[in-house]
Design a protein around this motif. Structure first.
Motif, PDB file in Angstrom:
ATOM      1  N   SER A  14      -8.835   6.890  -7.324  1.00  0.00           N
ATOM      2  CA  SER A  14      -7.449   7.109  -6.943  1.00  0.00           C
ATOM      3  C   SER A  14      -6.672   6.506  -7.283  1.00  0.00           C
ATOM      4  CB  SER A  14      -8.032   6.588  -4.942  1.00  0.00           C
ATOM      5  OG  SER A  14      -6.851   6.794  -4.271  1.00  0.00           O
ATOM      6  N   ARG A  15      -6.252   6.580  -8.672  1.00  0.00           N
ATOM      7  CA  ARG A  15      -5.307   5.821  -9.021  1.00  0.00           C
ATOM      8  C   ARG A  15      -4.605   6.514 -10.368  1.00  0.00           C
ATOM      9  NH1 ARG A  15      -5.876   0.291  -9.250  1.00  0.00           N
ATOM     10  NH2 ARG A  15      -3.611  -0.179 -10.481  1.00  0.00           N
ATOM     11  N   TYR A  16      -3.394   6.733 -10.618  1.00  0.00           N
ATOM     12  CA  TYR A  16      -2.441   7.916 -11.213  1.00  0.00           C
ATOM     13  C   TYR A  16      -3.425   7.225 -13.453  1.00  0.00           C
ATOM     14  CZ  TYR A  16       0.632   8.120  -7.524  1.00  0.00           C
ATOM     15  OH  TYR A  16       1.219   8.658  -6.013  1.00  0.00           O
ATOM     16  N   ASN A  69       0.499  -0.977  -0.086  1.00  0.00           N
ATOM     17  CA  ASN A  69      -0.092  -0.010  -0.406  1.00  0.00           C
ATOM     18  C   ASN A  69       1.030   1.483   0.151  1.00  0.00           C
ATOM     19  OD1 ASN A  69       0.788   0.542   2.449  1.00  0.00           O
ATOM     20  ND2 ASN A  69      -0.841  -0.767   3.759  1.00  0.00           N
ATOM     21  N   ARG A  70       0.098   2.577  -0.044  1.00  0.00           N
ATOM     22  CA  ARG A  70       0.630   3.479  -0.734  1.00  0.00           C
ATOM     23  C   ARG A  70       2.061   3.863   0.802  1.00  0.00           C
ATOM     24  NH1 ARG A  70       0.171   9.595  -1.591  1.00  0.00           N
ATOM     25  NH2 ARG A  70       1.011   9.896  -2.974  1.00  0.00           N
ATOM     26  N   GLU A  76      -2.714   5.074 -14.842  1.00  0.00           N
ATOM     27  CA  GLU A  76      -3.142   3.233 -14.888  1.00  0.00           C
ATOM     28  C   GLU A  76      -4.808   3.394 -14.695  1.00  0.00           C
ATOM     29  OE1 GLU A  76      -0.786   2.201 -11.142  1.00  0.00           O
ATOM     30  OE2 GLU A  76      -1.777   4.335 -10.391  1.00  0.00           O
ATOM     31  N   SER A 102      -6.994  -1.573  -3.743  1.00  0.00           N
ATOM     32  CA  SER A 102      -6.206  -1.290  -5.117  1.00  0.00           C
ATOM     33  C   SER A 102      -5.705   0.262  -5.406  1.00  0.00           C
ATOM     34  CB  SER A 102      -6.219  -1.607  -6.511  1.00  0.00           C
ATOM     35  OG  SER A 102      -7.496  -0.668  -6.087  1.00  0.00           O
ATOM     36  N   TRP A 103      -5.786   1.021  -4.088  1.00  0.00           N
ATOM     37  CA  TRP A 103      -6.416   2.796  -4.683  1.00  0.00           C
ATOM     38  C   TRP A 103      -4.932   3.239  -3.332  1.00  0.00           C
ATOM     39  CZ3 TRP A 103     -11.039   5.283  -2.865  1.00  0.00           C
ATOM     40  CH2 TRP A 103     -11.890   5.081  -3.551  1.00  0.00           C
ATOM     41  N   LYS A 104      -4.547   4.494  -4.693  1.00  0.00           N
ATOM     42  CA  LYS A 104      -3.041   4.819  -4.567  1.00  0.00           C
ATOM     43  C   LYS A 104      -2.543   5.874  -3.731  1.00  0.00           C
ATOM     44  CE  LYS A 104      -0.684   1.350  -7.260  1.00  0.00           C
ATOM     45  NZ  LYS A 104       0.084   1.582  -8.128  1.00  0.00           N
ATOM     46  N   TYR A 156       6.260   3.785  -8.034  1.00  0.00           N
ATOM     47  CA  TYR A 156       5.447   3.157  -7.242  1.00  0.00           C
ATOM     48  C   TYR A 156       3.896   3.446  -8.219  1.00  0.00           C
ATOM     49  CZ  TYR A 156       1.196   3.845  -4.020  1.00  0.00           C
ATOM     50  OH  TYR A 156       0.064   3.991  -3.069  1.00  0.00           O
ATOM     51  N   ALA A 157       4.124   4.915  -9.129  1.00  0.00           N
ATOM     52  CA  ALA A 157       2.625   4.556  -9.802  1.00  0.00           C
ATOM     53  C   ALA A 157       2.460   3.776 -10.992  1.00  0.00           C
ATOM     54  CB  ALA A 157       2.817   5.904 -10.579  1.00  0.00           C
TER      55      ALA A 157
END
Length: 482
Positions: free
Chosen positions: A101-103, A2-3, A106, A367-369, A467-468
């Motif tokens: 909440s993803r880049y 996780n982040r 993605e 799965s959210w970043k 990370y992205a």
């Protein structure tokens, strides 16, 4: 991973509106369509104003000409995130980050045009699973733009709505189905909803008021997505309400603009007027919430997708690494966000959805970043551990990547001129000192006295890119200065 774990391992995680008045408040008991019931979760209104600069909110204290009494009142009642940034400074990619909440690389929406990846959990979808209705009024911009792919600028099919499956009164590209004083939305069945001889902001606010005055058996999530103060595309200009341009003809010019050529001379008066209209819209909605007994049980979020640099940094209005393009307003009031507080930590658009889910007790998808910013409101240890680093992906104008920190802006670019989702090789392009040059007028990239700073930021940017999901691209040091 996780982040939070990623940021710890990388070293990043060290150690009442003035326009309402007494009369409106007195009317609050007249109609009660959504007062808080025992155990009922708070409603959420996410109000997005497209291309609204952070410094055009009076509460941020950077502009002597802004007239935003309702937003200022929100900041006095709730939480003002004074250093919020977008993770992608262009409309559709930014919205994809906000909703998932993803880049943007993605989400499938790394530029304007592609549709949002329908397999990703969205804010609207997660709230709906938790018993909310999910509703949209205004601009969407996350369905395919090509009619050949089942899309287009107007009606949006249910499979492209990102979980907004209750009230739908929108257009995929509102700037192409309407003009400032006439145009169309489309309901969930594709029926056209027209307006004429009315400012677009006011029309969308009318539709919002209509929704809020209905009886709601469930808590609701409402996305109010205004186009203003974004330019009208086919006219290539901002358009404020009638008469507003004359009122702001000699308005304050932000320092980042006045030093550079651009079209701010022509556009600022209408931009001010459009921002003033957005503030009045917020005031109207707040008034309706009071009158219908819903104010005390509604979280209200004011945000933008990106800023506006008025062609001072490239040949349009955003898509650059600069604060004028990347820094955005973010003000939240309502349950869980009561009490005036300025939050100076760097908070990305990617953090908004998990913050809202946590605020209403809905689990955040693994799965959210992004991560929730709620601990920043009251936890000193959380503030000290907050990473204050955000990745910004630049597309369309060029392919570039930026790391924003409280002290620095560091940007690398694909100098081949290719406009693609990502690049295997970048060159250091820009370095700005936020402490001594907040308007980002002096590029320090390549100067020998800043080589160590650049090296440190380069390494941190690479970690964020990993990370992205972008791997480890090569970043070549700048060589402009000996």
């Amino acid at each position: 991973m996780n982040r939070r774990d990623f940021l710890v391992q990388s070293g990043a995680a060290a150690a009442a509106s003035v326009s309402l008045g007494a009369d409106a408040i007195a009317q609050s008991a007249a109609t009660n369509t959504g007062a808080k019931a025992p155990g009922r979760k708070p409603n959420i209104i996410l109000y997005l104003s497209d291309q609204f600069r952070w410094d055009f909110v009076g509460a941020n204290g950077a502009n002597s000409s802004t007239k935003t009494p309702n937003l200022d009142a929100m900041a006095k009642r709730g939480k003002n995130f004074t250093h919020a940034v977008t993770n992608q400074p262009v409309c559709a990619p930014a919205r994809s980050v906000l909703m998932t909440s993803r880049y943007a690389t993605e989400t499938g929406v790394w530029r304007n045009g592609p549709a949002l990846d329908h397999t990703l959990p969205t804010l609207a979808g997660e709230l709906r699973k938790a018993g909310y209705t999910s509703n949209l009024i205004g601009k969407w911009h996350l369905a395919p733009s090509a009619e050949a792919a089942g899309g287009g600028p107007g009606y949006v099919k249910p499979e492209y709505r990102g979980g907004f499956l209750d009230l739908w009164e929108g257009a995929n590209a509102l700037e192409h189905t309407s003009h400032p004083f006439y145009g169309s939305l489309f309901d969930g069945d594709g029926k056209e909803i027209k307006f004429q001889d009315q400012y677009r902001v006011d029309f969308l606010t009318d539709r919002t008021e209509r929704f809020l005055r209905q009886k709601h058996e469930k808590p609701f999530f409402l996305f109010v997505s205004q186009l203003e103060p974004h330019q009208q595309n086919d006219e290539n200009r901002m358009v404020g309400p009638k008469g507003s341009a004359a009122r702001f003809i000699n308005a304050h010019v932000p320092p980042d603009l006045r030093a550079l050529p651009g079209d701010w001379h022509q556009q600022l008066p209408d931009y001010y007027g459009a921002c003033e209209s957005i503030d009045a819209s917020v005031g109207r909605i707040k008034k309706v919430l009071q009158e219908t007994g819903q104010a005390d049980n509604t979280i209200f979020v004011f945000i933008s997708d990106h800023g506006c640099h008025f062609m001072t940094r490239n040949q349009e209005y955003k898509r650059s690494t600069h604060n004028s393009s990347v820094r955005i307003p973010l003000i939240i009031d309502g349950p869980g966000f009561e009490g005036a507080q300025q939050i100076p930590e760097l908070v990305g658009l990617i953090n908004v959805a998990p913050t809202l889910l946590e605020a209403v007790g809905v689990p955040v998808p693994s799965s959210w970043k992004g991560r929730s910013a709620l601990p920043l409101l009251k936890d000193t240890a959380a503030r000290e551990a907050w990473p204050n680093k955000e990745l910004v992906q630049i597309s369309e104008s060029m392919t570039a990547r930026t790391i924003k920190t409280q002290d620095w802006t560091y940007c690398v670019a694909d100098i081949s001129g290719a406009k693609k989702a990502a690049s295997p090789t970048y060159l250091e392009w820009q370095l700005y000192d936020q402490r001594n040059d907040p308007h980002e007028l002096v590029n320090l990239a390549g100067r020998k006295e800043y080589l160590e700073v650049a090296k440190q930021l380069r390494g941190e940017l690479v970690e964020l890119l990993k990370y992205a999901g972008e791997g480890s691209p090569e970043i070549q040091p700048a060589t402009l200065y000996p």
